[in-house]
Design a protein around this motif. Sequence first.
Motif, PDB file in Angstrom:
ATOM      1  N   TYR A 257      28.464 -46.978   3.339  1.00 40.64           N
ATOM      2  CA  TYR A 257      27.070 -47.091   3.758  1.00 40.64           C
ATOM      3  C   TYR A 257      26.314 -45.811   3.437  1.00 40.64           C
ATOM      4  CZ  TYR A 257      23.127 -48.076   6.857  1.00 40.64           C
ATOM      5  OH  TYR A 257      21.873 -48.286   7.363  1.00 40.64           O
ATOM      6  N   ASN A 261      23.509 -45.540   0.462  1.00 43.86           N
ATOM      7  CA  ASN A 261      22.168 -45.183   0.923  1.00 43.86           C
ATOM      8  C   ASN A 261      21.627 -44.002   0.129  1.00 43.86           C
ATOM      9  OD1 ASN A 261      21.821 -47.163   2.778  1.00 43.86           O
ATOM     10  ND2 ASN A 261      21.903 -45.864   4.575  1.00 43.86           N
ATOM     11  N   SER A 341      21.333 -50.759   0.416  1.00 46.10           N
ATOM     12  CA  SER A 341      22.694 -50.388   0.029  1.00 46.10           C
ATOM     13  C   SER A 341      23.617 -51.600   0.006  1.00 46.10           C
ATOM     14  CB  SER A 341      23.243 -49.328   0.983  1.00 46.10           C
ATOM     15  OG  SER A 341      23.187 -49.775   2.327  1.00 46.10           O
ATOM     16  N   THR A 342      23.353 -52.578   0.880  1.00 48.00           N
ATOM     17  CA  THR A 342      24.199 -53.773   0.932  1.00 48.00           C
ATOM     18  C   THR A 342      24.129 -54.557  -0.369  1.00 48.00           C
ATOM     19  OG1 THR A 342      23.697 -53.872   3.294  1.00 48.00           O
ATOM     20  CG2 THR A 342      24.774 -55.785   2.325  1.00 48.00           C
ATOM     21  N   LEU A 348      30.784 -53.165   0.469  1.00 46.64           N
ATOM     22  CA  LEU A 348      30.051 -52.799   1.672  1.00 46.64           C
ATOM     23  C   LEU A 348      29.563 -54.041   2.403  1.00 46.64           C
ATOM     24  CD1 LEU A 348      28.728 -50.796   3.563  1.00 46.64           C
ATOM     25  CD2 LEU A 348      26.804 -50.623   1.955  1.00 46.64           C
ATOM     26  N   GLN A 352      30.381 -55.185   6.183  1.00 50.69           N
ATOM     27  CA  GLN A 352      29.290 -55.323   7.142  1.00 50.69           C
ATOM     28  C   GLN A 352      29.244 -56.707   7.770  1.00 50.69           C
ATOM     29  OE1 GLN A 352      25.890 -53.892   4.663  1.00 50.69           O
ATOM     30  NE2 GLN A 352      25.385 -52.691   6.484  1.00 50.69           N
ATOM     31  N   THR A 398      19.457 -56.559  11.013  1.00 50.58           N
ATOM     32  CA  THR A 398      20.723 -56.142  10.400  1.00 50.58           C
ATOM     33  C   THR A 398      21.760 -57.260  10.400  1.00 50.58           C
ATOM     34  OG1 THR A 398      21.327 -55.178  12.553  1.00 50.58           O
ATOM     35  CG2 THR A 398      20.417 -53.699  10.886  1.00 50.58           C
TER      36      THR A 398
END
Length: 584
Positions: A257, A261, A341-342, A348, A352, A398
């Motif tokens: 993450y 980012n 970022s996802t 990732l 998540q 999120t």
Amino acid sequence: MVSTSDHYSPSNSKHTTSNPAQARLPSLSPEFLAKHYPSSVSLVHVDVLTRHGERTPVSNFFKKLSPPHWDFCKTGNHLHADFIKTVGLYTNASPATASADRQGQQQQWSNHLFRKESRSVKAVFGIDDKEKQQTGDKNGSASGQPSEATCGFGQLTDVGRQSMTALGQHLRHLYVESLGLLPTSAPRRENNHDGPTGDLYLRSTSFSRAFESLQHTLGGLYPAALDAQSLFRINVRPSTRDNLLANFGCKNMVRLYKEFNIKAKEAALDEYNALYDDLLKLDGLRESYESRPKNVNIPMAILAWDTLASMRAHSIPLPSAIDDRLIERVAEMSSVEYLRSTWQSASLARLQIGSLAHELVANIVRSVELDRGTTPSNNNNSFHNNRWKMGIYSGHDTTISPLLAVFGTALANSEHDNAANNNNNSSNTAAWPPYGSSIRIELLKDDTTQRPAVRPAWEDDQAYHSEDLSMVPFDSRIRPINVPDSLYHWPPAKRGQSRNGGSDSDARFNPRATRDYYVRVWYNDRELQLPACLDPGAHHATLGTTTCTLDGFFKQIARFVPSEEESARGCNLPATGAAESQKS
């Protein structure tokens, strides 16, 4: 600037015509229903994942921009006070008078429910010193005293309650009155309170704004459910096992993450710095930014978006220098800081949201098995044996954003980009998830329309993946790891007889055994285009490429669905078991 003596409420605030902070829903006209739900198609199951409704900012960072008091919670404060009293039955009873079992329940709730967001009734109504300091009213003068309508930080407002009720009404119009998926009246109280019962499965995170949003969604879905004989069971998992939230105890997720980012920010560095310079030019914002602790890296854009989105959602007037384009730029850079970022890393995204994706796939598998009259493959798991037709999961931005990444939907650069692409309902871009956003995953069945004549090139590879999917790299998987081989056997037409005329035991593996089932994903007011479903033969012949074959949907989501053991290895943590806790 906003006057420090002003109180804003739904009754005196101005309406803003362009509002990217609030979600839209499609109009359920006869034409819409006929186009998307023709008579040849039946709805088998739907999962609805929502972001909570409109809320106040989580802080008073921009004191000269944000009003000192948000008077949008008059109804909400009374409802919340009653809600806290109910929670108190589990958390505040005297241990001396409680049984050993009850003490254990109290300990579980006090450890996990509302831990970060619990508010005393005094704080809600703004009559203690702490609340005066939070609102900037340090001397308690009559002119600045909060009222019974004043909200706390991060609180679901009456506007948010109205929005979530409207969402529930929309679900009722579509899935109850138009399609008949759910019964017209609410489920009745039953003697057995273990596990989800009836046609609904309900779950919320432990944030009260999410829990209360779900309550109001239910109020719109079943507005007549006011008597004591109606029962809704809402499941809340401990925060350490809640897959509606990212697990920041996952070491590798936190590492990835941070890494991605930084990469996302570097890729947009020119615009990021330009936005920061423009925000510093605004009266009142510079001193707020410069007051940040020097040793704390507080995201610049998210701080602004938290306040601006809330103000726009409640139609609170903004300074003329803060126009629609500036707000869009703030939303864009907020996504760079926190969400984009996802989109850059499947690993990732898997860490998540993979556990939730695993659960959603299991819901579809169970629904197909029950619809075909076969025994669910997880017949030793009471959670997956229940016959509920709709799941409603109340979460956060999120929750929504990583799922959009899983479905191949990228964040738009701006609302203008989104609007330009939105002329086609199958647009594959989305801005920051607005308040009240919803993702609806529909499992459809059509055994009459001619099936696609072309077969996807990857369809026959199902047979090669039937032994042990854990041996197949994530990027090469064409079905999720929790989809059993039994789903690809021809279902029996009658008990003891398979569709090809033989016995159940004669049913053979067939990669086309699921071809009567389709999946369609909605995001707010539009269908999502899943990239895998663009392949020839991977979508419905007449409903188009946004209505995936079941295998097309599986192919899209497969690389994001780890097993429990794979999740544990990915996080560098030991496996602990993922059984659902039904305490709620």
